[in-house]
Scaffold this motif. Structure first.
Motif, short mmCIF file in Angstrom:
data_model
loop_
_atom_site.label_atom_id
_atom_site.label_comp_id
_atom_site.label_asym_id
_atom_site.label_seq_id
_atom_site.Cartn_x
_atom_site.Cartn_y
_atom_site.Cartn_z
N VAL A 1 19.52 42.82 78.89
CA VAL A 1 20.68 42.76 78.00
C VAL A 1 20.38 43.64 76.79
O VAL A 1 19.34 43.46 76.15
N VAL B 1 16.03 40.93 76.25
CA VAL B 1 17.08 41.23 75.27
C VAL B 1 16.56 42.32 74.35
O VAL B 1 15.47 42.17 73.79
N ALA C 1 14.43 49.89 68.38
CA ALA C 1 14.68 48.90 69.43
C ALA C 1 13.78 47.69 69.20
O ALA C 1 12.56 47.82 69.14
N THR C 2 14.40 46.52 69.05
CA THR C 2 13.66 45.27 68.90
C THR C 2 13.91 44.46 70.17
O THR C 2 15.06 44.16 70.49
N ALA C 3 12.84 44.15 70.91
CA ALA C 3 13.01 43.51 72.20
C ALA C 3 12.42 42.10 72.19
O ALA C 3 11.44 41.83 71.49
N VAL C 4 13.05 41.21 72.96
CA VAL C 4 12.48 39.91 73.27
C VAL C 4 12.41 39.84 74.79
O VAL C 4 13.44 39.81 75.46
N ASN C 5 11.22 39.88 75.33
CA ASN C 5 11.02 39.94 76.78
C ASN C 5 10.46 38.62 77.29
O ASN C 5 9.32 38.27 76.96
N GLU C 6 11.25 37.92 78.09
CA GLU C 6 10.74 36.69 78.71
C GLU C 6 9.61 37.04 79.67
O GLU C 6 9.60 38.13 80.24
N ILE D 1 17.69 44.74 71.07
CA ILE D 1 18.67 44.98 70.01
C ILE D 1 18.36 46.36 69.43
O ILE D 1 17.29 46.58 68.87
#
Lengths: 304, 304
Positions: free
Chosen positions: B13, B91, B99-104, B93
């Motif tokens: 996303v 995710v 780019a700021t990512a949150v990776n499960e 952003i």
């Protein structure tokens, strides 16, 4: 049955990260995906308080199917309507007690999907003891969409929790209660003083105005009097769901007199703060705070 | 057919926000949801370059169904295997070029799901001209999971693009090419000099080491010689997919001599940077940069 309406329901994704690093890849220590939108959160709290609820609104696409499945998983009854567009997502990153959210606007609702919903809403609202209308409107609905719904069932009390033009337009249909927070109050009235701003919304058609002031508690202006409500401790955690918990308690307590109803609302609202996810309340916090919550009458003729 | 393997496939996303405000609610101006994981991105680039590909890996749950559907929507052939756990989300952003990512992390893979995958992989890899193994391993697989796959089809050249213990363990199985970036090189070797670090990985079993240095281009160390490759402009945009585009070009050019293969890889990699989403390349950027990409031999016996 208390009917909660979420026209812009969402699939809420919440990540816990130790410290959000902007411009880097962050590895979450926890990820939660649940049905959201403010009306769904209100229904969760009502369910936790032992009240019979029904969740309605519009959902579509894969995200809509996931919302519907999670509403049922939460033990809530639903009468959600299908729409053509896919339901939106919200992403909230919680780190160091700070919540950073990215909220999609949601899809446009087609004229035929809206007509189907309004038709179904009449029958649902007619069976409800209270209706709760919560949250933002889908981007293409007119500002008076909530006013249309309020006018559809004149005998049923409606609690309206929205902001901006949707709130202003809704007042004209005379909702029983509106519950802005302090930022929403200032935005729609231009007044910095919450009490004066709440009085202005009462003059524009609300039956009662209950304004949530965060750690400062609540201020309420009604046709029966005005009150200030405080809980005796400052709570730490995620304040995202506190407003929805307040609305749930106002709906659950619609037969109580105002001082008791407001004390319930303040204590239930505060009990949401220690919980990481909106829609949850901590029963121990409620039990501890409820007896010490204070309700102060602000005018001579107020009940108490 | 070039087979790309994504053991930890993701539903990616991506949000564009004007300026990310930490601790506030942000309203995205654009939201994209697509199948991701590095191997899926590699397959997208190969498809854009006109090569026949096959996407394999493990997917599960609602997110897995969405990944599978989006892979087909992209025109890619897939032989993805089902697993019990739900595929992860990432995710990202993007704001102000950052780019700021949150990776499960992704779900654990059960022993039986892994055994099914390995069995199916043998047959797929046997039909492939090149195999690409990309990205992180699911959290419970052993570090040598990629080594197991490399050893399964000794006749098929394998390009391995991973990091940390999975990269180190993979070297023992003698992959044809490994493609670390400069951070991954330093992390696994403890050496700051990319050329020395690449030589260390060659000594540990890689047939060739192609290291991506971001705007500095590539450095390659092989049994046939060493080269430094540069593109003549600095590009701006989202560098997230540049490494995957480099891998795609290395796979597509496996029959070329090293200088041509590396020039292709550098130009295709640079052509990914102007594109907002990983897996896309800009053909005009490629066409402009390819003729001016320079390949410098770093030792006397290198081809050129």
């Amino acid at each position: 049955m208390i009917l909660t309406v979420t026209l812009n329901a969402a699939l809420d994704v919440t990540y816990q990260v130790p410290a959000l690093r902007v411009g880097h890849t962050n590895r979450p220590t926890a990820a939660d995906v649940r049905a959201g939108g403010k009306g769904v959160n209100v229904a969760r709290v009502l369910h936790a308080l032992g009240h019979e609820t029904m969740v309605t609104g519009l959902v579509g696409g894969d995200t809509g199917a996931a919302i519907r499945a999670d509403v049922l998983l939460a033990g809530l009854r639903e009468a959600l309507f299908d729409m053509a567009g896919p339901s939106r997502r919200t992403v909230t990153i919680v780190s160091d007690g700070t919540a950073t959210a990215v909220n999609e606007p949601g899809p446009a609702v087609s004229i035929s999907d809206w007509a189907d919903f309004v038709g179904g809403y009449h029958a649902l609202a007619a069976r409800a003891s209270v209706v709760v209308l919560s949250g933002s409107l889908p981007p293409n609905l007119p500002d008076d969409a909530y006013a249309q719904l309020i006018r559809a069932t004149p005998g049923t009390p409606v609690i309206l929790d929205t902001a901006g033009p949707a709130l202003l337009a809704g007042l004209a249909a005379r909702p029983a209660v509106v519950k802005p927070n302090v930022h929403e109050l200032t935005e729609v009235t231009g007044l910095d003083d919450p009490l004066a701003a709440a009085r202005a919304l009462l003059d524009r058609g609300a039956g009662a105005v209950v304004a949530s002031l965060g750690p400062e508690g609540l201020v309420a202006v009604t046709e029966r009097g005005s009150w200030r409500v405080r809980v005796p401790e400052e709570l730490h955690g995620n304040p995202t769901g506190a407003g929805d918990a307040c609305v749930a308690a106002l709906a659950a307590g619609h037969l109580l007199d105002w001082p008791d109803r407001l004390a319930e609302a303040a204590a239930v609202s505060a009990a949401a703060v220690p919980c990481p996810l909106a829609g949850d309340i901590d029963p121990d916090t409620y039990t501890r705070l409820r007896p010490t919550t204070t309700v102060e009458a602000l005018d001579a003729h107020a009940d108490r």
